[in-house]
Design a protein around this motif. Structure first.
Motif, PDB file in Angstrom:
ATOM      1  N   ILE A   1      -1.427  12.453   8.945  1.00 51.49           N
ATOM      2  CA  ILE A   1      -1.644  11.109   9.492  1.00 51.49           C
ATOM      3  C   ILE A   1      -0.714  10.129   8.776  1.00 51.49           C
ATOM      4  CG2 ILE A   1      -3.322   9.227   9.795  1.00 51.49           C
ATOM      5  CD1 ILE A   1      -5.492  11.391  10.048  1.00 51.49           C
ATOM      6  N   LEU A   2      -0.089   9.285   9.583  1.00 48.09           N
ATOM      7  CA  LEU A   2       0.838   8.285   9.045  1.00 48.09           C
ATOM      8  C   LEU A   2       0.499   6.937   9.677  1.00 48.09           C
ATOM      9  CD1 LEU A   2       3.581   7.552   7.608  1.00 48.09           C
ATOM     10  CD2 LEU A   2       4.694   8.148   9.772  1.00 48.09           C
ATOM     11  N   VAL A   3       0.306   5.921   8.854  1.00 47.76           N
ATOM     12  CA  VAL A   3       0.034   4.568   9.362  1.00 47.76           C
ATOM     13  C   VAL A   3       1.372   3.859   9.596  1.00 47.76           C
ATOM     14  CG1 VAL A   3      -1.046   2.339   8.844  1.00 47.76           C
ATOM     15  CG2 VAL A   3      -2.192   4.487   8.172  1.00 47.76           C
ATOM     16  N   THR A   4       1.460   3.149  10.719  1.00 49.67           N
ATOM     17  CA  THR A   4       2.720   2.493  11.095  1.00 49.67           C
ATOM     18  C   THR A   4       2.489   1.029  11.464  1.00 49.67           C
ATOM     19  OG1 THR A   4       2.368   3.215  13.374  1.00 49.67           O
ATOM     20  CG2 THR A   4       3.766   4.618  11.992  1.00 49.67           C
ATOM     21  N   VAL A   5       3.578   0.304  11.655  1.00 48.51           N
ATOM     22  CA  VAL A   5       3.500  -1.103  12.064  1.00 48.51           C
ATOM     23  C   VAL A   5       3.344  -1.121  13.592  1.00 48.51           C
ATOM     24  CG1 VAL A   5       4.638  -3.352  12.016  1.00 48.51           C
ATOM     25  CG2 VAL A   5       4.877  -1.792  10.077  1.00 48.51           C
TER      26      VAL A   5
ATOM     27  N   PRO B   1       0.862  -1.198   0.000  1.00 44.51           N
ATOM     28  CA  PRO B   1       0.000   0.000   0.000  1.00 44.51           C
ATOM     29  C   PRO B   1       0.897   1.246   0.000  1.00 44.51           C
ATOM     30  CG  PRO B   1       0.058  -1.000   2.178  1.00 44.51           C
ATOM     31  CD  PRO B   1       0.962  -1.829   1.309  1.00 44.51           C
ATOM     32  N   PRO B   2       0.323   2.449  -0.172  1.00 50.19           N
ATOM     33  CA  PRO B   2       1.149   3.661  -0.143  1.00 50.19           C
ATOM     34  C   PRO B   2       1.931   3.755   1.170  1.00 50.19           C
ATOM     35  CG  PRO B   2      -1.125   4.165  -0.761  1.00 50.19           C
ATOM     36  CD  PRO B   2      -1.099   2.729  -0.348  1.00 50.19           C
ATOM     37  N   GLY B   3       3.143   4.306   1.121  1.00 52.20           N
ATOM     38  CA  GLY B   3       3.993   4.429   2.307  1.00 52.20           C
ATOM     39  C   GLY B   3       3.283   5.036   3.510  1.00 52.20           C
ATOM     40  N   PRO B   4       2.560   6.147   3.352  1.00 59.36           N
ATOM     41  CA  PRO B   4       1.903   6.759   4.520  1.00 59.36           C
ATOM     42  C   PRO B   4       0.698   5.975   5.016  1.00 59.36           C
ATOM     43  CG  PRO B   4       2.071   8.309   2.669  1.00 59.36           C
ATOM     44  CD  PRO B   4       2.411   6.964   2.145  1.00 59.36           C
ATOM     45  N   GLY B   5       0.273   4.962   4.272  1.00 53.01           N
ATOM     46  CA  GLY B   5      -0.891   4.172   4.693  1.00 53.01           C
ATOM     47  C   GLY B   5      -2.015   4.301   3.680  1.00 53.01           C
ATOM     48  N   LEU B   6      -2.953   3.351   3.710  1.00 52.75           N
ATOM     49  CA  LEU B   6      -4.107   3.400   2.809  1.00 52.75           C
ATOM     50  C   LEU B   6      -4.896   4.684   3.078  1.00 52.75           C
ATOM     51  CD1 LEU B   6      -5.828  -0.126   2.884  1.00 52.75           C
ATOM     52  CD2 LEU B   6      -4.374   0.842   1.065  1.00 52.75           C
ATOM     53  N   PRO B   7      -5.264   5.430   2.037  1.00 51.82           N
ATOM     54  CA  PRO B   7      -6.088   6.625   2.237  1.00 51.82           C
ATOM     55  C   PRO B   7      -7.339   6.314   3.056  1.00 51.82           C
ATOM     56  CG  PRO B   7      -5.313   6.551  -0.020  1.00 51.82           C
ATOM     57  CD  PRO B   7      -4.875   5.254   0.621  1.00 51.82           C
ATOM     58  N   GLU B   8      -7.923   5.155   2.833  1.00 48.90           N
ATOM     59  CA  GLU B   8      -9.132   4.744   3.552  1.00 48.90           C
ATOM     60  C   GLU B   8      -8.898   4.700   5.075  1.00 48.90           C
ATOM     61  OE1 GLU B   8     -10.095   0.722   2.401  1.00 48.90           O
ATOM     62  OE2 GLU B   8     -11.835   0.652   3.732  1.00 48.90           O
ATOM     63  N   LEU B   9      -7.741   4.206   5.474  1.00 52.38           N
ATOM     64  CA  LEU B   9      -7.447   4.138   6.913  1.00 52.38           C
ATOM     65  C   LEU B   9      -7.115   5.525   7.468  1.00 52.38           C
ATOM     66  CD1 LEU B   9      -7.049   2.769   9.606  1.00 52.38           C
ATOM     67  CD2 LEU B   9      -4.811   1.951   8.830  1.00 52.38           C
ATOM     68  N   ARG B  10      -6.348   6.305   6.704  1.00 50.47           N
ATOM     69  CA  ARG B  10      -6.019   7.654   7.194  1.00 50.47           C
ATOM     70  C   ARG B  10      -7.292   8.482   7.364  1.00 50.47           C
ATOM     71  NH1 ARG B  10      -2.168   9.833   3.112  1.00 50.47           N
ATOM     72  NH2 ARG B  10      -2.326   7.894   1.936  1.00 50.47           N
ATOM     73  N   GLU B  11      -8.239   8.285   6.440  1.00 48.99           N
ATOM     74  CA  GLU B  11      -9.516   9.017   6.579  1.00 48.99           C
ATOM     75  C   GLU B  11     -10.290   8.525   7.805  1.00 48.99           C
ATOM     76  OE1 GLU B  11     -11.185   8.605   2.632  1.00 48.99           O
ATOM     77  OE2 GLU B  11      -9.533   9.871   1.902  1.00 48.99           O
ATOM     78  N   ALA B  12     -10.256   7.236   8.055  1.00 49.56           N
ATOM     79  CA  ALA B  12     -10.976   6.696   9.215  1.00 49.56           C
ATOM     80  C   ALA B  12     -10.352   7.198  10.526  1.00 49.56           C
ATOM     81  CB  ALA B  12     -10.976   5.172   9.167  1.00 49.56           C
ATOM     82  N   VAL B  13      -9.029   7.299  10.568  1.00 48.00           N
ATOM     83  CA  VAL B  13      -8.358   7.820  11.769  1.00 48.00           C
ATOM     84  C   VAL B  13      -8.721   9.293  11.966  1.00 48.00           C
ATOM     85  CG1 VAL B  13      -6.104   8.408  12.791  1.00 48.00           C
ATOM     86  CG2 VAL B  13      -6.445   6.162  11.713  1.00 48.00           C
ATOM     87  N   ALA B  14      -8.732  10.057  10.870  1.00 40.10           N
ATOM     88  CA  ALA B  14      -9.091  11.483  10.959  1.00 40.10           C
ATOM     89  C   ALA B  14     -10.509  11.619  11.523  1.00 40.10           C
ATOM     90  CB  ALA B  14      -8.996  12.146   9.592  1.00 40.10           C
ATOM     91  N   ALA B  15     -11.423  10.804  11.037  1.00 43.21           N
ATOM     92  CA  ALA B  15     -12.811  10.882  11.504  1.00 43.21           C
ATOM     93  C   ALA B  15     -12.903  10.497  12.982  1.00 43.21           C
ATOM     94  CB  ALA B  15     -13.697   9.971  10.652  1.00 43.21           C
ATOM     95  N   GLN B  16     -12.126   9.489  13.373  1.00 35.61           N
ATOM     96  CA  GLN B  16     -12.159   9.045  14.776  1.00 35.61           C
ATOM     97  C   GLN B  16     -11.636  10.134  15.704  1.00 35.61           C
ATOM     98  OE1 GLN B  16      -9.249   8.253  16.687  1.00 35.61           O
ATOM     99  NE2 GLN B  16     -10.012   6.881  18.299  1.00 35.61           N
ATOM    100  N   ARG B  17     -10.510  10.772  15.357  1.00 33.56           N
ATOM    101  CA  ARG B  17      -9.956  11.835  16.214  1.00 33.56           C
ATOM    102  C   ARG B  17     -10.924  13.018  16.288  1.00 33.56           C
ATOM    103  NH1 ARG B  17      -6.103   9.898  19.533  1.00 33.56           N
ATOM    104  NH2 ARG B  17      -4.996  11.844  19.850  1.00 33.56           N
ATOM    105  N   ALA B  18     -11.590  13.294  15.168  1.00 25.78           N
ATOM    106  CA  ALA B  18     -12.522  14.431  15.131  1.00 25.78           C
ATOM    107  C   ALA B  18     -13.774  14.126  15.954  1.00 25.78           C
ATOM    108  CB  ALA B  18     -12.890  14.756  13.688  1.00 25.78           C
ATOM    109  N   ASP B  19     -14.367  12.952  15.747  1.00 26.96           N
ATOM    110  CA  ASP B  19     -15.626  12.624  16.436  1.00 26.96           C
ATOM    111  C   ASP B  19     -15.408  12.473  17.931  1.00 26.96           C
ATOM    112  OD1 ASP B  19     -16.656  12.519  13.949  1.00 26.96           O
ATOM    113  OD2 ASP B  19     -16.835  10.325  13.863  1.00 26.96           O
ATOM    114  N   ARG B  20     -14.325  11.832  18.301  1.00 24.63           N
ATOM    115  CA  ARG B  20     -14.124  11.480  19.703  1.00 24.63           C
ATOM    116  C   ARG B  20     -13.575  12.635  20.523  1.00 24.63           C
ATOM    117  NH1 ARG B  20     -14.381   6.351  21.943  1.00 24.63           N
ATOM    118  NH2 ARG B  20     -13.043   6.106  23.770  1.00 24.63           N
ATOM    119  N   TYR B  21     -12.664  13.415  19.910  1.00 22.38           N
ATOM    120  CA  TYR B  21     -11.946  14.430  20.684  1.00 22.38           C
ATOM    121  C   TYR B  21     -12.052  15.846  20.115  1.00 22.38           C
ATOM    122  CZ  TYR B  21      -9.767  10.018  22.114  1.00 22.38           C
ATOM    123  OH  TYR B  21      -9.542   8.731  22.531  1.00 22.38           O
ATOM    124  N   GLY B  22     -12.704  15.999  18.968  1.00 18.66           N
ATOM    125  CA  GLY B  22     -12.772  17.320  18.340  1.00 18.66           C
ATOM    126  C   GLY B  22     -11.438  17.783  17.772  1.00 18.66           C
TER     127      GLY B  22
END
Ligand code: PMP
Ligand code: GLN
Length: 389
Positions: free
Chosen positions: A94-98, A64-85
């Motif tokens: 956002i960077l996906v890691t092992v 997948p792309p080095g920074p992570g799948l766009p789908e996952l980066r978008e899901a993380v962005a939504a989670q940080r926004a919904d949960r913590y504003g």
């Protein structure tokens, strides 16, 4: 230097096998109950597991792309926004890691120059010490001590630990192994120190969902005034969705920090596993209810094990979060945690972790950590056996 000498570089000498690997191997070898290494003995949400299997069978099997799948980066962005504003741009922040482990390692290696200092609360997660050493940095531990049934720090000790060479403050909340969830007031002190000394905060939030005093109990440091711009926040799917073996983590931070962490990360692993990224993206979007149910179930397990530890005569620190409960072993007449853990294994067939391995000072000598992320019958059997001590 000859080939017969230990080839390990000097800065890694002393970091042998991790205590978690050692204790799990001991439990497997002897058939003991493993309340050492923190991993659940039940699976995450079935639909998430099916998504991973379908991703493999559907051909999501190349880089997948080095920074992570766009789908996952978008899901993380939504989670940080919904949960913590907290809003983060999935493209640049956002960077996906092992796992969180790689994110912590890449962040420290990317941000700490040789000789610079990292302030960290002790007891600390074992990878912190090793990675600071690998980066050529110097750790400056600030001891968490019992106060009113939980572990916390003295603000003066924190302030005194900072020097002109300090670059990073590495904070873990909810905190492994003490189970402390830092309060907003405690975090204000941490934020103050970071702002006053222009420090970068690296926050390890892998237990962000696992707090037992209400769903909003975890406060990300980045939500405090002036902190988003200096915080590299790290989390992972392992604890939230009971998939510690998948090793999908992420970093959220301003673009220049994400670029720095990615510069290191790309030469360590380049990218994380494609099918699991897809499944975790699905879980972040769709399985919030499952994660909440897990939290409620773990709160009951916390009480189940904590009550049992207390009934066995151990001073028990009922944790506010994480997978772990700590005890002070002295009431049962043991000199220190290692002695207790050896007796616990020999007499009761239970494996636990002597917390002193996570300290520079001797402040952790009397403490032992037990994991409660296990099936009720496993906890009950362990509690029953505690009476053999
Ligand atoms: N930080 C802490 C405090 C942990 O307890 C752990 C272990 N789960 C990690 C980081 C590592 O997380 P991961 O398995 O996602 O690499
Ligand atoms: N985070 C887990 C714990 O604290 C262990 C992870 C590992 O084995 N490195 O038990």
């Amino acid at each position: 230097m000859t080939l017969e000498n230990d080839p390990l570089v000097a800065r890694m000498q002393g970091f042998g096998t991790t205590v978690f690997a050692e204790m799990t191997a001991l439990a497997i070898r002897t058939g003991a109950i493993n309340l050492g290494q923190g991993f659940p003995d039940t699976d995450g949400p079935a639909t998430m597991l099916e998504t991973a299997a379908a991703a493999i069978m559907g051909g999501a099997n190349q880089y997948p792309p080095g920074p992570g799948l766009p789908e996952l980066r978008e899901a993380v962005a939504a989670q940080r926004a919904d949960r913590y504003g907290l809003t983060y741009d999935p493209a640049e922040e956002i960077l996906v890691t092992v796992g969180a482990t790689e994110a912590i390692a890449a962040a420290i290696l990317a941000l700490v120059e040789t000789g610079e200092e990292v302030v960290v609360f002790e007891p600390y997660y074992d990878s912190y010490a090793a990675i600071i050493a690998l980066a050529g940095g110097v750790r400056r531990p600030v001891t968490l001590r019992p106060d009113g049934g939980r572990f916390t720090f003295d603000p003066e000790e924190l302030r005194a630990a900072v020097t002109p060479r300090t670059r990073v403050l590495l904070l873990n909340s909810p905190h492994n192994p003490t189970g402390t969830v830092f309060t907003r007031e405690e975090l204000e002190v941490v934020a103050d120190v970071c702002r006053e000394h222009d420090l970068i905060a690296v926050t390890d939030e892998v237990y962000e969902y696992l707090t037992y005093d209400g769903p909003a109990a975890h406060v990300p440091l980045a939500t405090l005034p002036g902190m988003r711009e200096r915080t590299v926040a790290i989390s992972s799917a392992g604890k939230t969705f009971s998939v510690t073996g998948w090793k999908i983590g992420w970093t959220t931070a301003p673009p220049r920090f994400v670029r720095a962490v990615q510069t290191v990360k790309q030469f360590v692993t380049f990218t994380a596993s494609a099918p699991y990224q897809r499944a975790v993206a699905y879980a972040l979007r769709e399985e919030g209810k499952w994660a909440e149910d897990l939290r409620v179930a773990l709160r009951a397990k916390r009480d189940r094990l904590s009550d049992g530890l207390a009934a066995a005569g151990l001073t028990t620190f009922r944790p506010q979060g994480t997978y772990f409960a700590q005890v002070d072993v002295r009431p049962l007449g043991f000199g220190d945690g290692r002695e207790f853990v050896t007796a616990l294994h020999e007499r009761a067939g239970i494996v636990a972790i002597p917390t002193q391995v996570f300290y520079d000072s001797d402040a952790g000598d009397p403490y032992v950590r037990f994991a409660f992320c296990k099936r009720d019958e496993v906890i009950d059997e362990a509690v029953e056996r505690l009476h053999r001590l």
